[in-house]
Motif scaffolding. Structure first.
Motif, mmCIF file in Angstrom:
data_model
loop_
_atom_site.group_PDB
_atom_site.id
_atom_site.type_symbol
_atom_site.label_atom_id
_atom_site.label_comp_id
_atom_site.label_asym_id
_atom_site.label_seq_id
_atom_site.Cartn_x
_atom_site.Cartn_y
_atom_site.Cartn_z
ATOM 1 N N GLU A 83 -18.086 -3.766 -3.010
ATOM 2 C CA GLU A 83 -18.196 -3.696 -4.311
ATOM 3 C C GLU A 83 -18.652 -2.156 -5.012
ATOM 4 N N ARG A 84 -19.626 -1.865 -4.123
ATOM 5 C CA ARG A 84 -20.228 -0.414 -4.214
ATOM 6 C C ARG A 84 -19.423 0.455 -4.047
ATOM 7 N N ASP A 85 -18.574 0.524 -2.930
ATOM 8 C CA ASP A 85 -17.781 1.831 -2.098
ATOM 9 C C ASP A 85 -16.734 1.771 -2.392
ATOM 10 N N PHE A 86 -15.999 0.533 -2.776
ATOM 11 C CA PHE A 86 -14.303 0.769 -2.845
ATOM 12 C C PHE A 86 -13.797 1.950 -3.533
ATOM 13 N N ALA A 87 -14.093 2.208 -4.851
ATOM 14 C CA ALA A 87 -13.525 3.270 -5.594
ATOM 15 C C ALA A 87 -13.616 4.570 -4.677
ATOM 16 N N ALA A 88 -14.742 4.963 -4.004
ATOM 17 C CA ALA A 88 -14.766 6.208 -3.572
ATOM 18 C C ALA A 88 -14.259 6.426 -2.205
ATOM 19 N N TYR A 89 -14.144 5.095 -1.437
ATOM 20 C CA TYR A 89 -13.400 5.035 -0.239
ATOM 21 C C TYR A 89 -11.873 5.163 -0.584
ATOM 22 N N ASN A 90 -11.215 4.441 -1.516
ATOM 23 C CA ASN A 90 -9.922 4.382 -2.031
ATOM 24 C C ASN A 90 -9.447 5.801 -2.467
ATOM 25 N N GLU A 91 -10.070 6.834 -3.194
ATOM 26 C CA GLU A 91 -9.958 8.004 -3.274
ATOM 27 C C GLU A 91 -9.588 8.803 -2.392
ATOM 28 N N ALA A 92 -10.683 8.613 -1.373
ATOM 29 C CA ALA A 92 -10.585 9.357 -0.041
ATOM 30 C C ALA A 92 -9.477 9.131 0.778
ATOM 31 N N TYR A 93 -9.167 7.856 0.947
ATOM 32 C CA TYR A 93 -8.156 7.365 1.776
ATOM 33 C C TYR A 93 -6.725 7.690 1.254
ATOM 34 N N LYS A 94 -6.557 7.518 -0.034
ATOM 35 C CA LYS A 94 -5.336 7.987 -0.638
ATOM 36 C C LYS A 94 -4.815 9.220 -0.516
ATOM 37 N N SER A 95 -5.568 10.146 -0.517
ATOM 38 C CA SER A 95 -5.461 11.602 -0.440
ATOM 39 C C SER A 95 -4.391 11.920 1.027
ATOM 40 N N TYR A 96 -4.653 10.989 1.823
ATOM 41 C CA TYR A 96 -3.830 11.082 2.930
ATOM 42 C C TYR A 96 -2.177 10.840 3.115
ATOM 43 N N PHE A 97 -2.171 9.870 1.804
ATOM 44 C CA PHE A 97 -0.680 9.202 1.889
ATOM 45 C C PHE A 97 -0.156 9.753 0.800
ATOM 46 N N SER A 98 1.444 9.621 0.707
ATOM 47 C CA SER A 98 2.311 9.767 -0.356
ATOM 48 C C SER A 98 2.958 8.333 -0.642
ATOM 49 N N GLN A 99 3.407 8.199 -1.631
ATOM 50 C CA GLN A 99 4.170 6.872 -1.924
ATOM 51 C C GLN A 99 5.432 6.812 -1.180
ATOM 52 N N PRO A 100 5.855 5.672 -0.882
ATOM 53 C CA PRO A 100 5.068 4.194 -1.016
ATOM 54 C C PRO A 100 3.826 4.256 -0.060
ATOM 55 N N PHE A 101 2.846 3.975 -0.436
ATOM 56 C CA PHE A 101 1.931 3.645 0.425
ATOM 57 C C PHE A 101 1.882 2.611 1.453
ATOM 58 N N PRO A 102 1.157 2.553 2.739
ATOM 59 C CA PRO A 102 1.241 1.678 3.711
ATOM 60 C C PRO A 102 0.693 0.451 2.900
ATOM 61 N N VAL A 103 1.156 -0.775 3.532
ATOM 62 C CA VAL A 103 0.415 -2.091 3.157
ATOM 63 C C VAL A 103 -1.055 -2.001 3.797
ATOM 64 N N ARG A 104 -1.884 -2.657 2.994
ATOM 65 C CA ARG A 104 -3.187 -2.409 3.363
ATOM 66 C C ARG A 104 -4.037 -3.831 3.188
ATOM 67 N N THR A 105 -4.947 -4.016 4.012
ATOM 68 C CA THR A 105 -5.821 -5.281 3.665
ATOM 69 C C THR A 105 -7.379 -4.494 3.779
ATOM 70 N N THR A 106 -8.131 -4.761 2.735
ATOM 71 C CA THR A 106 -9.367 -4.340 2.726
ATOM 72 C C THR A 106 -10.464 -5.365 2.684
ATOM 73 N N VAL A 107 -11.404 -5.426 3.704
ATOM 74 C CA VAL A 107 -12.299 -6.426 3.696
ATOM 75 C C VAL A 107 -13.630 -5.973 3.652
ATOM 76 N N GLY A 108 -14.734 -6.867 3.282
ATOM 77 C CA GLY A 108 -15.916 -6.692 3.825
ATOM 78 C C GLY A 108 -16.411 -7.116 4.920
ATOM 79 N N SER A 109 -17.291 -6.326 5.652
ATOM 80 C CA SER A 109 -17.505 -6.593 7.146
ATOM 81 C C SER A 109 -19.132 -6.212 7.328
ATOM 82 N N GLN A 110 -19.698 -6.895 8.138
ATOM 83 C CA GLN A 110 -20.869 -6.180 8.662
ATOM 84 C C GLN A 110 -20.781 -5.368 9.668
ATOM 85 N N LEU A 111 -20.971 -3.941 9.513
ATOM 86 C CA LEU A 111 -20.595 -2.975 10.475
ATOM 87 C C LEU A 111 -21.754 -2.358 10.960
ATOM 88 N N LEU A 112 -21.833 -1.783 12.059
ATOM 89 C CA LEU A 112 -23.206 -1.504 12.783
ATOM 90 C C LEU A 112 -23.255 0.171 12.575
#
Length: 126
Positions: A83-112
């Motif tokens: 919830e906190r980071d999705f928008a900022a991550y999505n902006e950075a992520y999408k700057s590497y791709f052009s349309q059509p974007f890859p299919v994607r799954t985004t999930v919350g995880s406990q990361l170390l």
């Protein structure tokens, strides 16, 4: 038949896994975190900075097999704080791709100790 992809330009594995594998016309990457490949240290303390480092690591693995971001067909993304980071991550992520974007799954995880981890499936066209 599997062929391992390994490059010093991407973060080195810190466990029993390969950076990437080539199977037929497909490339599968491991989940990459925001580690500097030279120092092994985490880059950045915000999700945008970490996402850019993850994408640089993944880009290096793709390049080791002559591929780029346009060859990515699927990604799986793990966020520590969706919830906190999705928008900022999505902006950075999408700057590497052009349309059509890859299919994607985004999930919350406990990361170390990191905020984002991403893996790819890419296809090498004939």
């Amino acid at each position: 038949m599997k062929k391992e992809l390994r490059t010093t330009e991407g973060a080195a594995p810190i466990g029993a896994y390969s950076q990437g594998l080539v199977v037929g016309d497909f490339v599968y990457t491991s989940g990459m975190g925001p580690l500097d490949p030279r120092t092994g240290e985490i880059v950045g303390d915000d999700v945008a900075t970490q996402t850019h480092q993850v994408m640089r690591n993944l880009g290096a693995i793709l390049a080791a097999h002559g591929l780029g971001f346009d060859d990515v067909i699927k990604s799986t993304v793990h966020l520590q704080h969706v919830e906190r980071d999705f928008a900022a991550y999505n902006e950075a992520y999408k700057s590497y791709f052009s349309q059509p974007f890859p299919v994607r799954t985004t999930v919350g995880s406990q990361l170390l100790g990191i905020l984002v981890e991403i893996d790819f499936v890419a296809h090498k066209s004939a």
